[in-house]
Motif scaffolding. Sequence first.
Motif, short mmCIF file in Angstrom:
data_model
loop_
_atom_site.label_atom_id
_atom_site.label_comp_id
_atom_site.label_asym_id
_atom_site.label_seq_id
_atom_site.Cartn_x
_atom_site.Cartn_y
_atom_site.Cartn_z
N ARG A 27 0.97 -1.22 0.01
CA ARG A 27 0.15 0.13 -0.10
C ARG A 27 0.97 1.18 0.08
NH1 ARG A 27 -5.31 -1.31 0.83
NH2 ARG A 27 -5.57 -3.38 1.81
N PHE A 28 0.83 1.99 -1.06
CA PHE A 28 1.48 3.44 -1.07
C PHE A 28 1.12 4.19 0.05
CE2 PHE A 28 1.82 1.56 -5.43
CZ PHE A 28 3.31 1.62 -5.46
N PHE A 29 -0.07 4.44 0.36
CA PHE A 29 -0.40 5.01 1.57
C PHE A 29 -1.57 4.22 2.51
CE2 PHE A 29 0.00 7.84 -2.17
CZ PHE A 29 0.96 8.58 -1.87
N PRO A 30 -1.39 4.59 3.92
CA PRO A 30 -2.40 3.85 4.62
C PRO A 30 -3.70 4.34 4.27
CG PRO A 30 -0.66 4.91 5.90
CD PRO A 30 -0.52 5.35 4.28
N GLY A 31 -4.71 3.24 4.42
CA GLY A 31 -5.91 3.85 4.06
C GLY A 31 -6.82 2.80 3.02
N GLY A 32 -7.71 3.46 2.16
CA GLY A 32 -8.51 2.92 1.40
C GLY A 32 -8.27 2.33 0.17
N GLU A 33 -7.02 2.56 -0.61
CA GLU A 33 -6.82 2.19 -1.79
C GLU A 33 -6.55 0.59 -1.97
OE1 GLU A 33 -2.30 2.27 -0.60
OE2 GLU A 33 -3.98 3.78 -0.34
N PRO A 34 -6.75 -0.25 -2.88
CA PRO A 34 -6.34 -1.86 -3.02
C PRO A 34 -4.97 -1.88 -2.84
CG PRO A 34 -6.81 -0.60 -5.06
CD PRO A 34 -7.20 0.28 -4.23
N PRO A 35 -4.64 -3.11 -2.67
CA PRO A 35 -3.07 -3.64 -2.41
C PRO A 35 -2.56 -3.50 -3.82
CG PRO A 35 -4.43 -5.20 -1.87
CD PRO A 35 -5.23 -4.26 -1.90
N TYR A 36 -1.33 -3.33 -3.86
CA TYR A 36 -0.57 -3.17 -5.12
C TYR A 36 0.47 -4.37 -4.98
CZ TYR A 36 -3.04 0.66 -7.11
OH TYR A 36 -3.89 1.55 -7.48
N ALA A 37 0.98 -4.75 -6.21
CA ALA A 37 2.13 -5.60 -6.71
C ALA A 37 2.93 -4.62 -7.04
CB ALA A 37 1.81 -6.68 -7.17
N VAL A 38 4.26 -4.63 -6.85
CA VAL A 38 5.45 -3.70 -7.34
C VAL A 38 6.32 -4.68 -8.01
CG1 VAL A 38 7.40 -2.40 -6.80
CG2 VAL A 38 5.37 -2.02 -5.44
N MET A 39 6.47 -4.66 -9.23
CA MET A 39 7.10 -5.57 -10.08
C MET A 39 8.32 -4.89 -10.75
SD MET A 39 3.82 -7.15 -11.99
CE MET A 39 4.41 -8.66 -12.37
N GLY A 40 9.32 -5.77 -11.07
CA GLY A 40 10.62 -5.26 -11.45
C GLY A 40 11.08 -6.47 -12.66
N ALA A 41 11.82 -5.86 -13.62
CA ALA A 41 12.26 -6.62 -14.82
C ALA A 41 13.72 -6.02 -15.19
CB ALA A 41 11.36 -6.75 -16.03
N GLU A 42 14.47 -6.92 -15.42
CA GLU A 42 15.72 -6.64 -16.03
C GLU A 42 15.44 -6.17 -17.52
OE1 GLU A 42 18.94 -9.20 -15.50
OE2 GLU A 42 18.81 -9.10 -13.11
N LEU A 43 16.30 -5.24 -18.03
CA LEU A 43 16.21 -4.46 -19.23
C LEU A 43 17.07 -5.21 -20.15
CD1 LEU A 43 15.21 -1.04 -18.72
CD2 LEU A 43 13.57 -2.75 -19.26
N PRO A 44 17.19 -5.46 -21.31
CA PRO A 44 15.96 -5.46 -22.11
C PRO A 44 14.78 -6.19 -21.67
CG PRO A 44 17.23 -6.59 -23.40
CD PRO A 44 18.14 -6.00 -22.13
N LEU A 45 13.49 -5.96 -21.73
CA LEU A 45 12.55 -6.98 -21.56
C LEU A 45 12.45 -8.09 -22.60
CD1 LEU A 45 9.43 -4.39 -20.91
CD2 LEU A 45 11.12 -5.70 -19.23
N ARG A 46 11.82 -9.12 -22.26
CA ARG A 46 11.85 -10.42 -23.34
C ARG A 46 10.10 -10.41 -23.78
NH1 ARG A 46 9.23 -14.24 -20.27
NH2 ARG A 46 9.44 -14.39 -18.05
N THR A 47 10.07 -11.05 -24.91
CA THR A 47 8.97 -11.29 -25.31
C THR A 47 8.49 -12.74 -24.98
OG1 THR A 47 9.59 -12.10 -27.48
CG2 THR A 47 9.08 -9.92 -27.39
N ARG A 48 7.10 -12.94 -24.76
CA ARG A 48 6.56 -14.39 -24.83
C ARG A 48 6.94 -15.43 -25.66
NH1 ARG A 48 0.82 -13.20 -22.32
NH2 ARG A 48 1.06 -11.03 -21.65
N PRO A 49 7.27 -16.49 -25.32
CA PRO A 49 7.32 -17.52 -26.24
C PRO A 49 6.16 -17.87 -27.11
CG PRO A 49 7.62 -18.51 -24.03
CD PRO A 49 7.31 -16.92 -23.98
N ALA A 50 6.17 -18.01 -28.36
CA ALA A 50 4.97 -18.26 -29.20
C ALA A 50 4.21 -19.44 -28.66
CB ALA A 50 5.46 -18.54 -30.64
N ARG A 51 3.00 -19.11 -28.83
CA ARG A 51 2.06 -20.38 -28.38
C ARG A 51 1.93 -21.45 -29.64
NH1 ARG A 51 -2.61 -17.19 -25.17
NH2 ARG A 51 -1.49 -16.50 -23.63
N SER A 52 1.88 -22.51 -29.43
CA SER A 52 1.59 -23.56 -30.39
C SER A 52 0.32 -23.96 -30.55
CB SER A 52 2.45 -24.79 -30.45
OG SER A 52 2.75 -25.10 -28.86
#
Length: 108
Positions: A83-108
Motif C-alpha cells: 500500500r502506497f498510503f495507509p487507507g482505502g486504496e487496494p493493495p498493489y504489486a510492485v514488479m521489476g524486470a531487467e532490461l531489455p524486456l523479453r517477449t513471450r514464447p510463441a504459443r503452439s
Amino acid sequence: MRRALAARSGDAAAAAWLDDSFEVAELHVVPGHQGHGVGAGVLLRLTAGRAERTALLSTRDADTPARRLYRGTGFTDLLTAFRFFPGGEPPYAVMGAELPLRTRPARS
C-alpha cells in the motif's frame, strides 16, 4: 517503497532494483484491444534501448490481464500486498524486470 523492499529483500537488493531503474507509470489498453499483443508491443517499444538496468511498475495485486502481460514480458513480483498510503486504496504489486524486456514464447 524502498524501505519495504529493503525490509523484504535487504538493502543491496533494494538498491539493485531501484538505483538504476526506469519507471513505467501508466499503461492502458482499451478493453476491446486487450489480448492481441498491443500492450506488450507498447511496453517493449517503450523500454527498448533504455540506458537503465531495470524497469519497475506497480499494478493491482490480483490476477488481472495487466499482471499477466507484465509477467509475460519478464516482470516479477518484488512486493505484494503493498500500500502506497495507509487507507482505502487496494493493495498493489510492485514488479521489476531487467532490461531489455523479453517477449513471450510463441504459443503452439
